[in-house]
Write an enzyme that holds these catalytic residues in place. Structure first.
Site, PDB file in Angstrom:
ATOM      1  N   LYS A   1      36.601  23.897 -21.875  1.00  0.00           N
ATOM      2  CA  LYS A   1      35.273  23.854 -22.477  1.00  0.00           C
ATOM      3  C   LYS A   1      34.479  22.674 -21.911  1.00  0.00           C
ATOM      4  O   LYS A   1      35.027  21.572 -21.788  1.00  0.00           O
ATOM      5  CB  LYS A   1      35.435  23.698 -23.992  1.00  0.00           C
ATOM      6  CG  LYS A   1      34.158  23.391 -24.751  1.00  0.00           C
ATOM      7  CD  LYS A   1      33.199  24.556 -24.738  1.00  0.00           C
ATOM      8  CE  LYS A   1      31.829  24.167 -25.313  1.00  0.00           C
ATOM      9  NZ  LYS A   1      30.831  25.230 -25.093  1.00  0.00           N
TER      10      LYS A   1
ATOM     11  N   VAL B   1      25.433  27.950 -27.125  1.00  0.00           N
ATOM     12  CA  VAL B   1      26.302  27.025 -27.857  1.00  0.00           C
ATOM     13  C   VAL B   1      25.788  25.587 -27.717  1.00  0.00           C
ATOM     14  O   VAL B   1      25.771  24.829 -28.692  1.00  0.00           O
ATOM     15  CB  VAL B   1      27.758  27.142 -27.367  1.00  0.00           C
ATOM     16  CG1 VAL B   1      28.632  26.063 -27.997  1.00  0.00           C
ATOM     17  CG2 VAL B   1      28.310  28.518 -27.682  1.00  0.00           C
TER      18      VAL B   1
ATOM     19  N   LEU C   1      26.967  23.151 -25.568  1.00  0.00           N
ATOM     20  CA  LEU C   1      27.998  22.148 -25.240  1.00  0.00           C
ATOM     21  C   LEU C   1      28.578  21.415 -26.447  1.00  0.00           C
ATOM     22  O   LEU C   1      28.833  20.213 -26.392  1.00  0.00           O
ATOM     23  CB  LEU C   1      27.454  21.128 -24.227  1.00  0.00           C
ATOM     24  CG  LEU C   1      27.264  21.644 -22.796  1.00  0.00           C
ATOM     25  CD1 LEU C   1      26.570  20.584 -21.940  1.00  0.00           C
ATOM     26  CD2 LEU C   1      28.596  22.033 -22.162  1.00  0.00           C
TER      27      LEU C   1
ATOM     28  N   CYS D   1      24.492  24.261 -17.060  1.00  0.00           N
ATOM     29  CA  CYS D   1      24.399  24.732 -18.443  1.00  0.00           C
ATOM     30  C   CYS D   1      22.934  24.926 -18.811  1.00  0.00           C
ATOM     31  O   CYS D   1      22.149  23.986 -18.743  1.00  0.00           O
ATOM     32  CB  CYS D   1      25.041  23.745 -19.421  1.00  0.00           C
ATOM     33  SG  CYS D   1      24.821  24.282 -21.139  1.00  0.00           S
TER      34      CYS D   1
ATOM     35  N   THR E   1      33.534  36.081 -20.409  1.00  0.00           N
ATOM     36  CA  THR E   1      33.132  36.953 -21.517  1.00  0.00           C
ATOM     37  C   THR E   1      34.161  38.049 -21.808  1.00  0.00           C
ATOM     38  O   THR E   1      34.327  38.447 -22.968  1.00  0.00           O
ATOM     39  CB  THR E   1      31.761  37.573 -21.191  1.00  0.00           C
ATOM     40  OG1 THR E   1      30.842  36.501 -20.964  1.00  0.00           O
ATOM     41  CG2 THR E   1      31.247  38.444 -22.319  1.00  0.00           C
TER      42      THR E   1
END
Lengths: 303, 258
Positions: free
Chosen positions: A45, A71, A73, A129, A265
């Site tokens: 992550k 999300v 991070l 991101c 995914t």
């Protein structure tokens, strides 16, 4: 019997299938389905210098053949990653890729230094991101900033550095070349494409962050095209990411030029996606009589 | 391995209210370790994300799970079209469920609409010591009333339009109930605005309250951090994962004003 192992910037992976950052936590959840040692590696992550709470929910929505997420991070910070999660991972015989994200070049460097003495095998530089206000994709959209952050981080660590690229650019080939010229040991692509869904009754975006990153099978053809484009521009290893959901997709990505692949995914759809892809890829390679799975990489015969 | 993926055969299916379906599936491994308040993540044909559906019941001997769901979108619409004998790909048992106390405790269970199904297991546990207050828009939307009565629990039905039972919201019914009745624990699941009201009443009366939350979910196992809800403790506000830290939380832990 095909040898499934691949080398990624000097690190040996037992197979080319890596769990993709952001979809797989620090791996521990999926170890409740199968032993993590089955995987070629795990990209953890996205982790930041300090703990982050992330964006308010809703953070996910279904899209045609995919999802968008925002999300933002959420993570416990690099120290807790090192002290708690990395220790749990390293006892499981698995290659660990630390995905790091920063608000500033200095933060990327500080994290790289922190990881230098750790058991992390590869650093994945997340400059892609789309769900954070500072840093993230802002570093990944110009050749100059990609080169700068890559150079600076390379100066601070002896660990192999893999730069994760965003598809939200005009020329992925130029960005890839900038990262390679700046000393990147490998490239991983693609991160998510910025997208949006709207609730037609409330006329509000479904995601509280308004926009999010699109992933899943919907982005797969874009990822294949970008990997094939980047493969022509750089000679460093490429990790193909984007909508891979089957062993056929993985093979396609490798033929396009990927040395290894990440599965993201698809884990939500099928928690066993990674191991099914590993097994399917192995059967395919065996049936072709390949000595090594690496023989598949970059064998595209363009018209 | 804590989680199991099973191909679960549909043993029975019926529509218990317009757009609300009650299916029983054969899923012996998940049924064996399932607990009250947990859920399964169901693969729906052609869709990327699984759909989380709470357990309305489970039978360890028969190896079955009972799933009651409302058609809300593409996933549940597809599910509603399945027939007895069809098979579902499910993973479970997922989530942190309800904490059950001694059966002699007085439990008040408050469900709103499609939030009611996961509470049936609680009525089974507390039996005659349970009072179930359930609220629906109208009488035709009311579900599971006979299942609840069969547990021995006292049932109080509420409808928004007064077409059956108490004319009003479950919060009003609970407020009235607590005036003259003892209560050791409150459990609730339903629309967030209702649960917030129930949580406030519980706090005012000094009663422990457990709430089952819902959020748009990704992996269902805690890896992706998509289904978070705002919670609070002495250190401040935190996003916790509905799929593994919940779906059941203590009401006092939830940041209701987020």
């Amino acid at each position: 019997m095909t040898d499934m192992s691949v080398k990624l910037c000097g690190v040996k992976l037992k197979n080319p299938v890596i769990a993709a950052s952001g979809t797989y936590g620090y791996g521990l959840e999926y170890s409740e389905f199968y032993p993590l040692s089955r995987l070629g590696g795990i990209s953890c992550k996205g982790t930041t210098l300090h703990k982050r709470e992330g964006n308010p929910p809703p953070r996910i929505a279904e899209t045609p053949s995919g999802i968008i997420n925002s999300v933002g991070l959420q993570n416990p910070g690099v120290d807790e990653f090192l002290n708690v999660y990395l220790k749990k991972l390293k006892i499981q015989d698995i290659v660990v890729i630390a995905n790091i994200a920063g608000n500033t070049v200095e933060e990327y460097c500080a994290m790289a230094e922190r990881l230098q003495e750790s058991q992390v095998d590869i650093i994945e530089l997340n400059i892609s991101c789309p769900n954070v206000k500072l840093g993230g994709v802002n570093f990944g959209t110009s050749c100059d900033s990609v080169a700068q952050v890559t150079t600076e981080v390379k100066n601070r660590t002896k660990k192999p550095v893999m730069v994760k690229l965003t598809p939200n650019v005009t020329s992925i080939g130029d960005i890839a070349a900038a990262a390679a010229d700046a000393g990147a040991d490998a490239l991983s692509l693609i991160n998510t494409l910025t997208g949006m869904r709207i609730d037609i009754r409330t006329r509000r975006p479904i995601l509280r962050n308004n926009t999010g990153g699109l992933s899943g099978p919907a982005v797969f053809p874009i990822a294949v095209r970008m990997v094939s484009e980047v493969a022509k521009r750089v000679s460093i290893p490429i990790v193909g990411i984007g909508g891979i959901a089957s062993w056929e997709d993985a093979a396609e990505m490798m033929i396009a030029g990927a040395n290894a692949i990440q599965v993201g995914t698809a884990n939500f759809h099928d928690p066993f996606a990674c191991v099914k892809i590993i097994d399917g890829l192995k059967n395919f390679a065996d049936s072709l009589g390949l000595k090594s799975i690496t023989e598949l990489t970059g064998t595209l015969k363009e018209w | 391995m804590r989680y199991t993926q099973e191909t679960a055969k549909i043993m029975s299916k019926c529509e218990i209210a317009p757009g609300v379906f009650d299916i029983t599936v054969l899923s012996p491994v998940i049924a064996k370790s399932a607990r009250a308040g947990q859920f399964v993540n169901v693969l729906c044909n052609g869709l990327t994300l699984r759909r989380p559906i709470s357990l309305c019941g489970f039978n360890r001997e028969q190896g079955t799970l009972r799933l009651v769901f409302e058609v809300r979108g593409k996933g549940t619409d597809w599910l509603s079209g399945l027939k007895t004998g069809d098979r579902l790909d499910i993973i479970g048992p997922l989530g942190h469920g309800f904490t059950l106390y001694d059966k002699n405790k007085k439990a008040v269970i408050v469900g709103g609409g499609i939030g009611l199904p996961p509470l049936v297991v609680l009525a089974n546990h507390y039996g005659e010591n349970a009072t179930v207050i359930s609220g629906f828009r109208t009488s035709s939307a009311a579900i599971l009333q006979s299942d609840l009565a069969n547990t021995g629990a006292t049932t109080i039905l509420c409808t928004d339009d007064g077409s059956a039972g108490f004319h009003g919201f479950t919060t009003q019914a609970l407020d009235d109930y607590l005036i003259n009745n003892a209560c050791d624990v409150i459990y609730t699941c339903g629309p967030k605005i209702m649960m917030r009201g129930i949580a406030r009443l519980a706090q005012e009366n000094g009663i422990v309250c457990q709430v089952s939350l819902e959020e748009r979910m990704g992996c269902g196992v805690g890896a992706c951090l998509c289904c978070v809800c705002a919670t609070k403790d002495s250190k401040g506000k935190h996003f916790k994962r509905v799929c593994v830290n919940g779906p059941v939380f203590m009401a006092t832990e939830v940041e209701w004003n987020d």
